[in-house]
Design a protein around this motif. Structure first.
Motif, PDB file in Angstrom:
ATOM      1  N   HIS A 207      28.319  43.751 -27.953  1.00 11.94           N
ATOM      2  CA  HIS A 207      27.400  42.693 -27.536  1.00 11.94           C
ATOM      3  C   HIS A 207      26.117  42.739 -28.369  1.00 11.94           C
ATOM      4  CE1 HIS A 207      25.529  39.824 -24.737  1.00 11.94           C
ATOM      5  NE2 HIS A 207      24.436  40.557 -24.895  1.00 11.94           N
ATOM      6  N   GLN A 208      25.588  43.942 -28.550  1.00  9.44           N
ATOM      7  CA  GLN A 208      24.342  44.098 -29.306  1.00  9.44           C
ATOM      8  C   GLN A 208      24.513  43.699 -30.771  1.00  9.44           C
ATOM      9  OE1 GLN A 208      21.432  44.875 -27.723  1.00  9.44           O
ATOM     10  NE2 GLN A 208      20.579  44.172 -29.661  1.00  9.44           N
ATOM     11  N   TRP A 209      25.665  44.143 -31.351  1.00 10.02           N
ATOM     12  CA  TRP A 209      25.914  43.804 -32.758  1.00 10.02           C
ATOM     13  C   TRP A 209      25.877  42.293 -32.979  1.00 10.02           C
ATOM     14  CZ3 TRP A 209      30.743  47.450 -33.324  1.00 10.02           C
ATOM     15  CH2 TRP A 209      30.291  48.757 -33.590  1.00 10.02           C
ATOM     16  N   PHE A 210      26.564  41.577 -32.111  1.00 11.94           N
ATOM     17  CA  PHE A 210      26.684  40.135 -32.352  1.00 11.94           C
ATOM     18  C   PHE A 210      25.445  39.377 -31.896  1.00 11.94           C
ATOM     19  CE2 PHE A 210      30.845  41.577 -33.292  1.00 11.94           C
ATOM     20  CZ  PHE A 210      31.172  40.793 -34.382  1.00 11.94           C
ATOM     21  N   SER A 211      24.718  39.971 -30.962  1.00 13.34           N
ATOM     22  CA  SER A 211      23.415  39.406 -30.607  1.00 13.34           C
ATOM     23  C   SER A 211      22.480  39.485 -31.814  1.00 13.34           C
ATOM     24  CB  SER A 211      22.829  40.181 -29.416  1.00 13.34           C
ATOM     25  OG  SER A 211      21.515  39.746 -29.163  1.00 13.34           O
ATOM     26  N   ASP A 212      22.460  40.650 -32.459  1.00 12.87           N
ATOM     27  CA  ASP A 212      21.611  40.836 -33.643  1.00 12.87           C
ATOM     28  C   ASP A 212      22.065  39.940 -34.801  1.00 12.87           C
ATOM     29  OD1 ASP A 212      20.259  42.720 -32.201  1.00 12.87           O
ATOM     30  OD2 ASP A 212      21.134  44.470 -33.209  1.00 12.87           O
ATOM     31  N   LEU A 213      23.381  39.850 -34.985  1.00 10.86           N
ATOM     32  CA  LEU A 213      23.903  39.017 -36.068  1.00 10.86           C
ATOM     33  C   LEU A 213      23.505  37.560 -35.858  1.00 10.86           C
ATOM     34  CD1 LEU A 213      25.612  38.279 -38.515  1.00 10.86           C
ATOM     35  CD2 LEU A 213      27.656  38.408 -37.081  1.00 10.86           C
ATOM     36  N   TRP A 214      23.656  37.091 -34.625  1.00  9.07           N
ATOM     37  CA  TRP A 214      23.331  35.682 -34.335  1.00  9.07           C
ATOM     38  C   TRP A 214      21.841  35.422 -34.550  1.00  9.07           C
ATOM     39  CZ3 TRP A 214      24.599  31.114 -34.823  1.00  9.07           C
ATOM     40  CH2 TRP A 214      24.139  30.066 -34.029  1.00  9.07           C
ATOM     41  N   GLU A 215      21.019  36.410 -34.154  1.00  4.62           N
ATOM     42  CA  GLU A 215      19.575  36.273 -34.354  1.00  4.62           C
ATOM     43  C   GLU A 215      19.257  36.150 -35.855  1.00  4.62           C
ATOM     44  OE1 GLU A 215      17.611  35.753 -31.868  1.00  4.62           O
ATOM     45  OE2 GLU A 215      15.971  35.446 -33.308  1.00  4.62           O
ATOM     46  N   SER A 216      19.857  37.023 -36.659  1.00  2.42           N
ATOM     47  CA  SER A 216      19.641  36.970 -38.109  1.00  2.42           C
ATOM     48  C   SER A 216      20.141  35.658 -38.699  1.00  2.42           C
ATOM     49  CB  SER A 216      20.363  38.128 -38.804  1.00  2.42           C
ATOM     50  OG  SER A 216      19.913  39.357 -38.307  1.00  2.42           O
ATOM     51  N   LEU A 217      21.278  35.227 -38.205  1.00  2.00           N
ATOM     52  CA  LEU A 217      21.877  33.995 -38.722  1.00  2.00           C
ATOM     53  C   LEU A 217      21.010  32.792 -38.369  1.00  2.00           C
ATOM     54  CD1 LEU A 217      24.333  33.203 -40.334  1.00  2.00           C
ATOM     55  CD2 LEU A 217      25.674  33.173 -38.224  1.00  2.00           C
ATOM     56  N   ARG A 218      20.454  32.805 -37.162  1.00  2.00           N
ATOM     57  CA  ARG A 218      19.558  31.710 -36.749  1.00  2.00           C
ATOM     58  C   ARG A 218      18.319  31.656 -37.637  1.00  2.00           C
ATOM     59  NH1 ARG A 218      19.509  29.945 -30.740  1.00  2.00           N
ATOM     60  NH2 ARG A 218      17.384  29.482 -31.302  1.00  2.00           N
ATOM     61  N   GLU A 219      17.812  32.830 -37.998  1.00  2.00           N
ATOM     62  CA  GLU A 219      16.660  32.855 -38.910  1.00  2.00           C
ATOM     63  C   GLU A 219      17.039  32.252 -40.260  1.00  2.00           C
ATOM     64  OE1 GLU A 219      15.187  36.868 -39.206  1.00  2.00           O
ATOM     65  OE2 GLU A 219      14.917  36.995 -37.027  1.00  2.00           O
ATOM     66  N   GLN A 220      18.237  32.614 -40.749  1.00  2.00           N
ATOM     67  CA  GLN A 220      18.710  32.068 -42.029  1.00  2.00           C
ATOM     68  C   GLN A 220      18.843  30.544 -41.938  1.00  2.00           C
ATOM     69  OE1 GLN A 220      19.267  33.702 -44.931  1.00  2.00           O
ATOM     70  NE2 GLN A 220      18.516  35.577 -43.974  1.00  2.00           N
ATOM     71  N   LEU A 221      19.427  30.079 -40.839  1.00  2.00           N
ATOM     72  CA  LEU A 221      19.641  28.634 -40.677  1.00  2.00           C
ATOM     73  C   LEU A 221      18.305  27.918 -40.580  1.00  2.00           C
ATOM     74  CD1 LEU A 221      22.623  28.778 -38.170  1.00  2.00           C
ATOM     75  CD2 LEU A 221      22.723  27.976 -40.538  1.00  2.00           C
ATOM     76  N   ALA A 222      17.363  28.543 -39.859  1.00  2.00           N
ATOM     77  CA  ALA A 222      16.043  27.914 -39.718  1.00  2.00           C
ATOM     78  C   ALA A 222      15.367  27.805 -41.073  1.00  2.00           C
ATOM     79  CB  ALA A 222      15.177  28.725 -38.759  1.00  2.00           C
ATOM     80  N   SER A 223      15.574  28.837 -41.928  1.00  4.35           N
ATOM     81  CA  SER A 223      14.905  28.849 -43.227  1.00  4.35           C
ATOM     82  C   SER A 223      15.444  27.767 -44.157  1.00  4.35           C
ATOM     83  CB  SER A 223      15.046  30.216 -43.883  1.00  4.35           C
ATOM     84  OG  SER A 223      16.354  30.396 -44.361  1.00  4.35           O
ATOM     85  N   ILE A 224      16.655  27.272 -43.881  1.00  5.19           N
ATOM     86  CA  ILE A 224      17.178  26.170 -44.712  1.00  5.19           C
ATOM     87  C   ILE A 224      17.096  24.836 -43.972  1.00  5.19           C
ATOM     88  CG2 ILE A 224      18.714  27.622 -46.081  1.00  5.19           C
ATOM     89  CD1 ILE A 224      21.016  26.516 -44.233  1.00  5.19           C
ATOM     90  N   GLY A 225      16.397  24.855 -42.848  1.00  3.13           N
ATOM     91  CA  GLY A 225      16.168  23.601 -42.136  1.00  3.13           C
ATOM     92  C   GLY A 225      17.304  23.156 -41.233  1.00  3.13           C
ATOM     93  N   SER A 226      18.238  24.099 -40.914  1.00 11.25           N
ATOM     94  CA  SER A 226      19.332  23.758 -39.990  1.00 11.25           C
ATOM     95  C   SER A 226      19.124  24.509 -38.684  1.00 11.25           C
ATOM     96  CB  SER A 226      20.691  24.136 -40.593  1.00 11.25           C
ATOM     97  OG  SER A 226      20.975  23.323 -41.693  1.00 11.25           O
ATOM     98  N   GLY A 227      18.153  24.084 -37.919  1.00 12.40           N
ATOM     99  CA  GLY A 227      17.874  24.748 -36.654  1.00 12.40           C
ATOM    100  C   GLY A 227      18.998  24.554 -35.663  1.00 12.40           C
ATOM    101  N   VAL A 228      19.280  25.613 -34.901  1.00 10.31           N
ATOM    102  CA  VAL A 228      20.317  25.532 -33.867  1.00 10.31           C
ATOM    103  C   VAL A 228      19.637  25.259 -32.534  1.00 10.31           C
ATOM    104  CG1 VAL A 228      22.123  26.803 -32.677  1.00 10.31           C
ATOM    105  CG2 VAL A 228      21.743  27.163 -35.118  1.00 10.31           C
ATOM    106  N   PRO A 229      20.160  24.300 -31.761  1.00  7.39           N
ATOM    107  CA  PRO A 229      19.577  24.056 -30.452  1.00  7.39           C
ATOM    108  C   PRO A 229      19.588  25.312 -29.604  1.00  7.39           C
ATOM    109  CG  PRO A 229      21.473  22.616 -30.845  1.00  7.39           C
ATOM    110  CD  PRO A 229      21.321  23.473 -32.056  1.00  7.39           C
ATOM    111  N   ALA A 230      18.513  25.579 -28.893  1.00  8.72           N
ATOM    112  CA  ALA A 230      18.414  26.799 -28.104  1.00  8.72           C
ATOM    113  C   ALA A 230      19.332  26.733 -26.893  1.00  8.72           C
ATOM    114  CB  ALA A 230      16.976  27.018 -27.671  1.00  8.72           C
TER     115      ALA A 230
END
Lengths: 86, 295
Positions: free
Chosen positions: B272-295
């Motif tokens: 659970h922790q691994w994929f929570s962290d991965l998703w958090e990192s991925l969301r940051e990456q997506l935000a940095s390219i302007g593809s925000g994910v709805p919360a």
């Protein structure tokens, strides 16, 4: 290609087909058909080329481990096995 | 709204694409995001092994030309000369179609001056779709045995995944960098490359990065099986400016959970922790390219 009566040979380039990613075998068969081949002697034949030979109505004979001259001589004597292309 | 599409890919097979794709999809679905996981490894789909799925199946067909009854104009080779794929050859006095080589472009039918070519629909595979758990939608592509048109089935799988009403679509890509990989990756919003610290892992990662650059995709790396090799993947990623957004250890419990058909987010104490962290990192990456994910 070899003329059995005179044993004269002519070499036809298959470069055009070899350059393609796929379909080299059927392209070669098409070339042979275009040049009027009446039989083909092969060491092996792939499934698509076999289909192409069948559609071109060119009978295919198997000769492995022979020189071209030996293979043609064997063919003339009726000693080569004809492949059943289905 | 068009969903954000993330492809999980790798050059080398067996690095953990499916492990990452299935667990990430379930984790994200549980956060309330409308999520569809699409298995684009149509020659060996296996995402469904981790779920209880009763898919709604539809057939994938392609148009293949066929020579109609009648007589071609004397000496005409227009269809043969038009085909860029060598799928039509003049044999036995007329055109012969080789379906395996055909790309279903229809050019031969268009150019035939005598109306001698028609088209028939040929089945090449199928897609299936269903809701599996936690609201997660699963779309599966499957190429028929003996068929060669994987990109066609992948295209149909992606199209279907895009119509399931998801906010985020995860594509589980086939291994390699050939046509199937390109068909899965082109036009996605983000590319996650899963690799391992072995010579093969790095070698094929380099190929994959080249493909990603060719397709102009933003990308990040998940380094899996840390501890199974000593190849410096991190050094390569740093020199190429590609972030490593997760590191998973070479861990017997991971293998045991996976081999049992289990998800790490449920069956591994750290999953659970691994994929929570991965998703958090991925969301940051997506935000940095302007593809925000709805919360």
């Amino acid at each position: 290609m070899i003329d059995l009566e005179t044993m004269a040979s002519v070499v036809i380039s298959n470069d055009e087909n070899r350059a393609g990613a796929e379909g080299a075998g059927i392209g070669a068969v098409e070339l042979l058909a275009h040049h009027g081949a009446q039989a083909a002697i092969v060491t092996k034949v792939g499934p698509k080329a076999a289909d192409a030979f069948r559609r071109a109505a060119i009978p295919v004979y198997m000769a492995a481990g022979l020189t071209v001259r030996e293979a043609v001589t064997a063919f003339s004597r009726g000693e080569l096995t004809r492949l059943d292309l289905g | 709204m068009k969903p954000i599409t993330i492809a999980i890919a790798s050059g080398k097979g067996g690095t953990g694409k499916t492990l990452v794709a299935t667990n990430l999809a379930v984790f994200v679905a549980r956060t309330g995001v409308r999520m569809t996981l699409a298995d684009c490894d149509v020659e060996a789909p296996n995402d469904h092994l981790f779920f209880d799925v009763h898919p709604d199946v539809s057939v994938v067909e392609v148009p293949i030309p066929e020579v109609l009854a009648g007589t071609c104009p004397e000496g005409c080779t227009v269809c043969r000369d038009t085909c860029r794929f060598g799928a039509i050859r003049m044999l036995g006095g007329g055109p012969v179609v080789f379906p395996d080589l055909c790309h279903s472009c229809g050019a031969c039918v268009d150019v035939c001056p005598a109306g001698m070519l028609g088209e028939r629909q040929v089945r090449v595979g199928q897609t299936g779709a269903g809701v599996v758990q936690d609201g997660l939608g699963l779309v599966m592509g499957q190429l028929d045995v003996g068929q060669m048109k994987a990109p066609t089935v992948i295209g149909a799988t992606r199209e279907r995944a895009g119509t399931e009403g998801a906010d985020v679509v995860i594509l589980d890509a086939p291994p390699g960098v050939a046509c199937s990989a390109v068909a899965t990756l082109h036009g996605v919003d983000f590319l996650v490359l899963v690799t391992e610290p072995t010579s093969f892992g790095l070698h094929d990662l380099v190929l994959m990065v080249e493909l990603g650059r060719e397709l102009k995709l933003p990308m990040a790396v998940v380094l899996n099986r840390v501890g199974t090799g000593v190849v410096d993947v991190a050094g390569y990623c740093q020199s190429e400016g590609i972030p490593i957004i997760a590191r998973f250890p070479f861990d017997r419990e991971v293998a045991a959970c996976y081999a049992d058909g289990g998800l790490l987010v449920d069956g591994h104490r750290l999953g659970h922790q691994w994929f929570s962290d991965l998703w958090e990192s991925l969301r940051e990456q997506l935000a940095s390219i302007g593809s925000g994910v709805p919360a």
